[in-house]
Design an enzyme around this catalytic site. Sequence first.
Site, PDB file in Angstrom:
ATOM      1  N   ASP A 117       0.860  -1.190   0.000  1.00  0.00           N
ATOM      2  CA  ASP A 117       0.000   0.000   0.000  1.00  0.00           C
ATOM      3  C   ASP A 117       0.892   1.235   0.000  1.00  0.00           C
ATOM      4  O   ASP A 117       1.842   1.329   0.780  1.00  0.00           O
ATOM      5  CB  ASP A 117      -0.909  -0.018   1.241  1.00  0.00           C
ATOM      6  CG  ASP A 117      -2.029   1.008   1.149  1.00  0.00           C
ATOM      7  OD1 ASP A 117      -1.730   2.209   0.975  1.00  0.00           O
ATOM      8  OD2 ASP A 117      -3.193   0.613   1.255  1.00  0.00           O
ATOM      9  N   ILE A 118       0.606   2.162  -0.878  1.00  0.00           N
ATOM     10  CA  ILE A 118       1.451   3.345  -1.063  1.00  0.00           C
ATOM     11  C   ILE A 118       1.351   4.310   0.132  1.00  0.00           C
ATOM     12  O   ILE A 118       2.259   5.116   0.363  1.00  0.00           O
ATOM     13  CB  ILE A 118       1.080   4.058  -2.399  1.00  0.00           C
ATOM     14  CG1 ILE A 118       2.231   4.904  -2.907  1.00  0.00           C
ATOM     15  CG2 ILE A 118      -0.184   4.873  -2.279  1.00  0.00           C
ATOM     16  CD1 ILE A 118       3.342   4.123  -3.502  1.00  0.00           C
ATOM     17  N   GLU A 137     -12.291   3.470  -0.972  1.00  0.00           N
ATOM     18  CA  GLU A 137     -11.555   4.374  -1.862  1.00  0.00           C
ATOM     19  C   GLU A 137     -11.451   3.828  -3.282  1.00  0.00           C
ATOM     20  O   GLU A 137     -11.692   4.550  -4.238  1.00  0.00           O
ATOM     21  CB  GLU A 137     -10.122   4.517  -1.317  1.00  0.00           C
ATOM     22  CG  GLU A 137      -9.686   5.915  -0.959  1.00  0.00           C
ATOM     23  CD  GLU A 137      -8.265   5.896  -0.446  1.00  0.00           C
ATOM     24  OE1 GLU A 137      -7.344   5.672  -1.258  1.00  0.00           O
ATOM     25  OE2 GLU A 137      -8.078   6.094   0.763  1.00  0.00           O
ATOM     26  N   HIS A 168     -10.171  -5.746  -2.498  1.00  0.00           N
ATOM     27  CA  HIS A 168      -8.816  -5.990  -1.998  1.00  0.00           C
ATOM     28  C   HIS A 168      -8.841  -6.250  -0.506  1.00  0.00           C
ATOM     29  O   HIS A 168      -9.709  -5.764   0.206  1.00  0.00           O
ATOM     30  CB  HIS A 168      -7.888  -4.807  -2.318  1.00  0.00           C
ATOM     31  CG  HIS A 168      -8.412  -3.478  -1.891  1.00  0.00           C
ATOM     32  ND1 HIS A 168      -9.365  -2.791  -2.626  1.00  0.00           N
ATOM     33  CD2 HIS A 168      -8.149  -2.712  -0.809  1.00  0.00           C
ATOM     34  CE1 HIS A 168      -9.646  -1.649  -2.006  1.00  0.00           C
ATOM     35  NE2 HIS A 168      -8.926  -1.584  -0.895  1.00  0.00           N
ATOM     36  N   HIS A 183      -6.500  -5.839   2.912  1.00  0.00           N
ATOM     37  CA  HIS A 183      -5.321  -5.220   3.530  1.00  0.00           C
ATOM     38  C   HIS A 183      -4.673  -6.241   4.471  1.00  0.00           C
ATOM     39  O   HIS A 183      -5.363  -6.804   5.332  1.00  0.00           O
ATOM     40  CB  HIS A 183      -5.732  -4.012   4.384  1.00  0.00           C
ATOM     41  CG  HIS A 183      -6.321  -2.858   3.630  1.00  0.00           C
ATOM     42  ND1 HIS A 183      -5.609  -1.719   3.327  1.00  0.00           N
ATOM     43  CD2 HIS A 183      -7.567  -2.661   3.126  1.00  0.00           C
ATOM     44  CE1 HIS A 183      -6.396  -0.860   2.678  1.00  0.00           C
ATOM     45  NE2 HIS A 183      -7.586  -1.409   2.537  1.00  0.00           N
TER      46      HIS A 183
END
Length: 133
Positions: free
Chosen positions: A28-29, A87, A92, A94
């Site tokens: 994750d960025i 978002e 997905h 995490h």
Amino acid sequence: MTIFSRIIAGEIPSYKIAEDDNFFAFLDINPVSWGHTLVVPKQETDYIFDLSDETLSDMMVFAKKVAAALKSVIPCRKVGVAVLGLEVPHAHIHLIPITKEGDMDFKHKIADPDPARMADIAAKVNDAFEKLG
Ligand code: AMP
């Protein structure tokens, strides 16, 4: 095409962790903890619980292997699991290395994560993932 599909296609760079025929994992960025990883299906579906039973269960088995690789590289007690999806409209999971509850606080992201450290983590976790076979 979602931003995650563009990452999977290599059109947008990512700190790649792992890939197979159906799933892709990358850092994750905007991590909440070092090693914060996203696991996504290559199939573009917004809501995780709209995935088929088979894809959903295969995704969790893929995430299990990514979590093992993360745990072998990042000092932590466990790898936490979260699904938000508020978002990015591409399902997905995490995966977040944690030692205490606060390590998984989505309101507190690591400010300006050092790209060299992100790349180093991704390379090490990718290596660990490959060694799991
Ligand atoms: P959510 O959809 O609420 O689960 O949040 C989407 C997550 O994707 C956030 O944690 C973002 O930091 C992450 N994210 C968005 N764009 C990228 C990107 N280009 N590379 C890596 N992570 C991203």
